[in-house]
Design a protein around this motif. Structure first.
Motif, PDB file in Angstrom:
ATOM      1  N   ALA A  67       0.706  -1.167  -0.064  1.00  0.00           N
ATOM      2  CA  ALA A  67      -0.015  -0.097  -0.123  1.00  0.00           C
ATOM      3  C   ALA A  67       0.971   1.164  -0.017  1.00  0.00           C
ATOM      4  O   ALA A  67       0.624   2.403  -0.617  1.00  0.00           O
ATOM      5  CB  ALA A  67      -0.895  -0.029   1.138  1.00  0.00           C
ATOM      6  N   ALA A  68       2.136   1.215   0.725  1.00  0.00           N
ATOM      7  CA  ALA A  68       2.790   2.502   0.673  1.00  0.00           C
ATOM      8  C   ALA A  68       3.362   2.735  -0.440  1.00  0.00           C
ATOM      9  O   ALA A  68       3.585   3.835  -0.892  1.00  0.00           O
ATOM     10  CB  ALA A  68       3.907   2.219   1.926  1.00  0.00           C
ATOM     11  N   GLN A  69       3.654   1.767  -1.075  1.00  0.00           N
ATOM     12  CA  GLN A  69       4.276   2.018  -2.846  1.00  0.00           C
ATOM     13  C   GLN A  69       3.224   2.581  -3.669  1.00  0.00           C
ATOM     14  O   GLN A  69       3.759   3.261  -4.744  1.00  0.00           O
ATOM     15  CB  GLN A  69       4.753   0.389  -3.347  1.00  0.00           C
ATOM     16  CG  GLN A  69       5.728  -0.105  -2.482  1.00  0.00           C
ATOM     17  CD  GLN A  69       6.157  -1.534  -2.982  1.00  0.00           C
ATOM     18  OE1 GLN A  69       5.458  -1.964  -4.038  1.00  0.00           O
ATOM     19  NE2 GLN A  69       6.943  -2.353  -2.353  1.00  0.00           N
ATOM     20  N   HIS A  70       2.039   2.272  -3.433  1.00  0.00           N
ATOM     21  CA  HIS A  70       1.033   3.151  -4.199  1.00  0.00           C
ATOM     22  C   HIS A  70       0.377   4.196  -3.544  1.00  0.00           C
ATOM     23  O   HIS A  70      -0.794   4.719  -3.979  1.00  0.00           O
ATOM     24  CB  HIS A  70       0.010   1.933  -4.542  1.00  0.00           C
ATOM     25  CG  HIS A  70       0.291   0.952  -5.166  1.00  0.00           C
ATOM     26  ND1 HIS A  70       0.513   1.023  -6.584  1.00  0.00           N
ATOM     27  CD2 HIS A  70       0.733  -0.264  -4.902  1.00  0.00           C
ATOM     28  CE1 HIS A  70       1.067  -0.204  -7.182  1.00  0.00           C
ATOM     29  NE2 HIS A  70       0.862  -1.115  -6.200  1.00  0.00           N
ATOM     30  N   GLY A  71       0.965   4.875  -2.427  1.00  0.00           N
ATOM     31  CA  GLY A  71       0.356   6.001  -1.835  1.00  0.00           C
ATOM     32  C   GLY A  71      -0.898   5.784  -0.913  1.00  0.00           C
ATOM     33  O   GLY A  71      -1.678   6.741  -0.744  1.00  0.00           O
TER      34      GLY A  71
END
Length: 536
Positions: free
Chosen positions: A95-99
């Motif tokens: 999720a962090a990689q996709h903001g």
């Protein structure tokens, strides 16, 4: 020839018009979201067709979660999870990689050892991904399921809260917060589930927004000073009605619109249930359980666009074509019967009226029944049952058309169950009688299911319409002989009448699916009583 062309032509016009009306897009209000604005949060479970958390060996591949979250990042800024096992522990990192932010779920149940593993994992994730995890939901509907006491749950919440750097909450249906108010002292904010469809007194789609608003205000008044998160709110796109609550794509779009408009107007925080349809939930909640997603389970594409009209049957043109083919099948069957072996059998206006009813019922209800069978069949038993009912529905109108032209009566079960009658009886009498027996067995099976275990069962009104109406036409129009008592037919009719009365009252008159099905049971019961003593 003129009568035949007129009858079939009028039937085709009615069938195509009916499907055009059924498939007509339903207008929606303008989107409550501004251009580029996203949903606050959506529930995310990664399971696709053939995958289920109920199967212990399921492990979701990382690539699957990456694909899902890439799609969801276009429509929301946050996902809510419910557990960490089966591969879900990868969600915060991806999720962090996709903001995306994460409302991290911690699954609690009745097994302390499993709970301990889940707590340990969530504590680790919350500390490793404190910039991504927005909060931790310690337990989901544990009190509703009766798997923990409120005292043990409060102790668990405090234990987790002492170890994580983010706010902590517990999520349950709103009534359980009102029954266990002391829990509010253990959480940083209160997370309530408001699902108008599943209420003890179901709420229709057009009143769902008002209902959600009333409940949120009611809970907020009980917990002054506590922030309220609507942790689950949404509407199913398919499944059985509950009183006046009808699942459909258009109703789902309208409820989501009203929910988002309400949240924007009053500043509510809302998590929509859910991102993708979850087919595995059908094993627990029937057809409706698998159709709460904003995105389709197979295509992974959105079911609707906010502000745009929504069709409840986007494939209606193909269904209309199927309906026209059924009309032609009825016409062909009647034509072949009328010109059998070179002889020409004359059909009166009453016969043509009956053939028109057969053609229209087949053209409208057989494609509808095929759609329902694809949607509602689950497991070998479900496919066999729905497949048999669909086959009976598809065969009924063409078969009865020929029997009607030949002037045959609708006999009772004896001509197919009694060996002597079976040997001496004309095929065009035996075939409708066999159809009557099959439809009766399937109708009783559905009736008793809806009497004794109705909550998750669908109403087979489309297939029953296509199967029962032709039999009723033959019972009324066919020639008749002396009446003899048929115990099996009388008993079956009694079961159907009793079931119809009970289900009609139990489901209330607001449920048109239930009332329609009950009317068909009554029509079939009357058909059985009329057919039970006919003789060729």
């Amino acid at each position: 020839m003129f009568r035949a062309i007129s009858t079939l032509g009028l039937a085709v016009i009615v069938v195509v018009s009916a499907w055009a009306w059924l498939g007509a897009p339903v207008a929606m209000p303008p989107s409550p979201l501004a251009a580029g604005e996203k949903l606050h949060c959506v529930s995310y479970a990664p399971f696709r067709n053939g995958q289920s958390p109920l199967d212990g060996g399921t492990v979701i591949p990382r690539a699957q979660i990456e694909e899902d979250l890439a799609r969801l990042a276009k429509v929301t800024g946050c996902v809510r999870t419910y557990a960490t096992e089966l591969g879900l522990s990868m969600v915060p990192e991806i999720a962090a990689q996709h903001g995306l932010k994460v409302l991290q779920g911690l699954w609690l149940g009745s097994e302390p050892a499993k709970n301990a593993v889940e707590i340990e994992t969530v504590v680790r994730l919350a500390n490793e991904h404190r910039d991504t995890i927005r909060g931790v939901v310690v337990g989901n509907e544990v009190l509703l399921r009766g798997e923990m006491s409120d005292i043990d749950l409060a102790d668990t919440i405090r234990k987790v809260k002492a170890q994580v750097p983010v706010p902590v909450t517990y999520a349950d249906v709103w009534e359980y917060w009102l029954r266990h108010r002391s829990l509010a002292a253990a959480v940083d904010f209160v997370t309530i589930h408001i699902l108008p469809y599943w209420e003890d007194f179901p709420v229709a789609a057009h009143d769902a927004g008002r209902h959600i608003d009333e409940i949120e205000r009611k809970v907020a008044a009980v917990f002054p000073g506590k922030e309220i998160l609507i942790g689950e709110a949404g509407w199913p796109s398919a499944g059985r009605m509950r009183e006046g609550a009808l699942p459909s794509p258009a109703n789902q779009a309208r409820v989501i619109h009203d929910l988002l408009e309400l949240a924007k107007r009053d500043g509510y925080r809302v998590n929509v249930i859910e991102a993708f349809d979850q087919p595995w939930k059908r094993r627990l909640e029937g057809t409706v359980g698998g159709h709460w997603g904003l995105l389709d389970a197979s295509s992974r594409e959105p079911k609707f666009v906010l502000g745009e009209a929504v069709s409840n049957r986007p494939l209606w043109i193909w269904q209309a074509i199927g309906g026209v083919l059924m009309v032609l099948a009825v016409g062909a069957s009647a034509h072949l019967a009328a010109h059998r072996r070179g002889a020409v059998i004359q059909v009166g206006w009453g016969g043509w009226a009956g053939l028109w009813v057969l053609a229209v019922s087949a053209g409208v209800f057989v494609p509808m029944a095929a759609e329902a069978a694809m949607l509602e069949s689950l497991g070998p038993g479900g496919w066999v049952r729905n497949g048999a009912l669909l086959a009976a529905a598809a065969a009924a109108a063409p078969l009865i058309a020929a029997a009607l032209v030949f002037g045959r009566p609708l006999e009772g079960f004896g001509v197919v169950l009694d060996s002597q009658q079976r040997l001496l009886t004309d095929f065009w009498i035996k075939a409708p009688a066999l159809l009557l027996a099959i439809v009766t067995v399937l109708a009783i099976q559905s009736a008793l299911g809806l009497v004794f275990d109705a909550r998750y069962k669908d109403f087979p009104f489309a297939a029953l319409s296509a199967a029962v109406l032709p039999l009723a036409v033959l019972a009324v129009s066919g020639s008749r002989g002396p009446r003899l008592d048929g115990i099996a037919e009388i008993a079956a009719a009694a079961v159907l009448v009793g079931s119809a009365i009970f289900v009609s009252l139990n489901e209330t008159f607001a449920n048109w699916q239930a009332q329609w099905t009950c009317v068909l049971w009554l029509v079939l019961a009357a058909t059985l009583l009329r057919a039970r003593g006919a003789r060729s």
